[in-house]
Enzyme design. Structure first.
Site, PDB file in Angstrom:
ATOM      1  N   GLU A 327       0.849  -1.190   0.000  1.00  0.00           N
ATOM      2  CA  GLU A 327       0.000   0.000   0.000  1.00  0.00           C
ATOM      3  C   GLU A 327       0.885   1.241   0.000  1.00  0.00           C
ATOM      4  O   GLU A 327       1.769   1.379   0.864  1.00  0.00           O
ATOM      5  CB  GLU A 327      -0.887   0.044   1.246  1.00  0.00           C
ATOM      6  CG  GLU A 327      -2.001  -0.969   1.261  1.00  0.00           C
ATOM      7  CD  GLU A 327      -2.963  -0.727   2.421  1.00  0.00           C
ATOM      8  OE1 GLU A 327      -4.130  -1.115   2.294  1.00  0.00           O
ATOM      9  OE2 GLU A 327      -2.558  -0.155   3.456  1.00  0.00           O
ATOM     10  N   CYS A 328       0.660   2.143  -0.926  1.00  0.00           N
ATOM     11  CA  CYS A 328       1.337   3.439  -0.977  1.00  0.00           C
ATOM     12  C   CYS A 328       2.853   3.268  -0.891  1.00  0.00           C
ATOM     13  O   CYS A 328       3.474   2.802  -1.846  1.00  0.00           O
ATOM     14  CB  CYS A 328       0.802   4.361   0.117  1.00  0.00           C
ATOM     15  SG  CYS A 328       1.182   6.106  -0.176  1.00  0.00           S
ATOM     16  N   GLY A 329       3.479   3.598   0.235  1.00  0.00           N
ATOM     17  CA  GLY A 329       4.923   3.417   0.350  1.00  0.00           C
ATOM     18  C   GLY A 329       5.345   1.979   0.129  1.00  0.00           C
ATOM     19  O   GLY A 329       6.399   1.708  -0.471  1.00  0.00           O
ATOM     20  N   THR A 427      -1.287  -0.858  -4.406  1.00  0.00           N
ATOM     21  CA  THR A 427      -2.196   0.269  -4.582  1.00  0.00           C
ATOM     22  C   THR A 427      -1.584   1.509  -3.943  1.00  0.00           C
ATOM     23  O   THR A 427      -0.794   1.410  -3.001  1.00  0.00           O
ATOM     24  CB  THR A 427      -3.565   0.023  -3.912  1.00  0.00           C
ATOM     25  OG1 THR A 427      -3.372  -0.092  -2.492  1.00  0.00           O
ATOM     26  CG2 THR A 427      -4.218  -1.251  -4.428  1.00  0.00           C
TER      27      THR A 427
END
Length: 436
Positions: A327-329, A427
């Site tokens: 997720e993200c990072g 994501t």
């Protein structure tokens, strides 16, 4: 029976978190059990709440969660004496289009739970106008009740007197006024407050905030303004499915953005969570059946992540046979490369073709609704996932097959689709809940 109160403000940066922590610790010092919640998608503040109260705090979100899910989460306050919900942004700030049970505004939670609002007002650069702002917030939405205000960062006794008189004329209670006090300022960085676990002196800072607020605020009057609250039995919990039975979860200073309610829901469903630290060059647990890399601050540790060969090789070996999600990072670290703020390119895990850069910062912020085009751990194709995106990276390349069609809160399709390749998925948004 617990007493419930929402702490909000006209805007961000006014002092909601500091006042919440101070009240929670001051009442705890008096022997009361205090339970905190955070309204909105903030993965940092709940850790501060836990430090102040000794009780785990979770997020409640009217855009992403239905009323049953919110009731399920707040039910943990049933055995508390005081329950505080800290708002995000301004009291009525949400998105334009309604989500599951609201727009994400703090006011949604206040009305839903029937808790009055304690406003934090910073009257810097104004005097009587502060009363007009408070009165406007009081009268803006039927069903949202104002308990009173605490003034923050007042410049002088004369300044305080002018504001107090105006609020009194408007029929608004003032519970206290706080002069400027640098010793209780919480340090910040680009995604918000520096996390509680990174601050060795956080306990002392909260103690000082509690002492300072107890000196300037009528704690008894604030407590009496809270509403007696009888938690309602929840017909259902959150719609959260664990990504696997045994989850290898990256957890350290670079991978720390996990909503507490997600971890609790995974455990409640019977999943085991095994933490590992990429920054300590640890590989995911070989006995796990899925690996999950949450967001955090990989951009601050990109060189170390790139140099940690055991982590990267272990992650790649894991992904040969089992799913890995970021997720993200975490998504950025699954990619090919990350360019830091100084323009230095660092090689990442290479499980996806994603390349991101912080050399030219651009803020991405907002709710996200994703319809999965392919499965990801715990979720089938076609699932509608609600989450939140907040980062400053730009996409240099996103060549893999899109994971989902992703919309913002207005319904507009966005470019941050996520990716999939083999057993790896990622994501840019942080998952909050799945639509039922």
């Amino acid at each position: 029976m617990p007493a419930g109160l929402v702490i909000s403000a006209p805007a961000s940066g006014v002092g909601k978190t500091t006042l919440t922590l101070a009240l929670a610790r001051a009442w705890r010092n008096r022997g009361l059990n205090v339970q905190c919640f955070k309204s909105g998608p903030d993965y940092i503040d709940p850790a501060f709440h836990a430090a102040a109260t000794g009780r785990a705090s979770v997020n409640v979100d009217s855009w992403a969660m239905d009323r049953g899910g919110i009731a399920h989460l707040v039910g943990r306050g049933a055995d508390a004496d005081v329950v505080l919900a800290e708002g995000s942004m301004g009291l009525f700030d949400g998105v334009a289009a309604r989500g599951v049970s609201g727009t994400g505004a703090t006011a949604d939670i206040a009305e839903m739970l029937g808790w009055p609002v304690l406003l934090v007002i910073d009257p810097s650069g104004q005097a009587q106008t502060a009363a007009a702002i408070a009165a406007g917030l009081r009268d803006y939405r039927p069903g949202v009740r104002l308990a009173g205000v605490v003034l923050n960062r007042v410049a002088s006794p004369r300044h305080e007197d002018l504001v107090r008189r105006a609020l009194d004329d408007a029929g608004i209670a003032v519970f206290g006024a706080l002069p400027r006090h640098a010793e209780i300022s919480l340090p910040k960085r680009h995604l918000g407050l520096v996390q509680a676990e990174e601050q060795a002196e956080i306990g002392k800072l909260i103690d000082e905030a509690a002492r300072f607020v107890a000196e300037h605020v009528d704690l008894d009057a604030v407590l009496q303004s809270a509403a007696a609250w009888a938690p309602q039995p929840a017909a259902n919990g959150l719609n959260v499915t664990p990504p696997g039975q045994r989850i290898a979860l990256a957890r350290d200073a670079a991978f720390s953005f996990v909503y507490p309610h997600m971890l609790e829901a995974w455990r409640a469903a019977g999943a085991d969570i095994s933490n590992f630290s990429p920054l300590a060059d640890e590989a995911p647990d070989a006995s796990a059946d899925v690996c999950w890399l949450p967001g955090g601050y990989p951009e601050l540790h990109a060189g170390k992540i790139a140099a940690n060969a055991r982590f990267r090789s272990g992650l790649r070996a894991f992904a040969e046979t089992r799913p890995v999600h970021g997720e993200c990072g975490g998504y950025m670290v699954l990619g090919t490369a990350l360019t830091d703020a100084d323009g230095v390119r660092h090689e990442m895990a290479g499980l996806l073709g994603l390349e991101t850069s912080f050399a030219k910062r651009r803020m991405h912020l907002g709710y996200r609704l994703a319809e999965l085009a392919a499965p990801m751990p715990g979720h089938r194709p076609g699932a509608r996932l609600r989450g939140h995106e907040f980062h400053y990276s730009t996409i240099a390349a996103q060549p893999d097959t899109p994971l989902a069609v992703v919309h913002d809160a207005t319904g507009a399709v966005i470019a941050e689709t996520g990716s999939r390749r083999g057993n790896a998925t990622g994501t840019f948004f942080h998952l909050i809940a799945e639509d039922r």
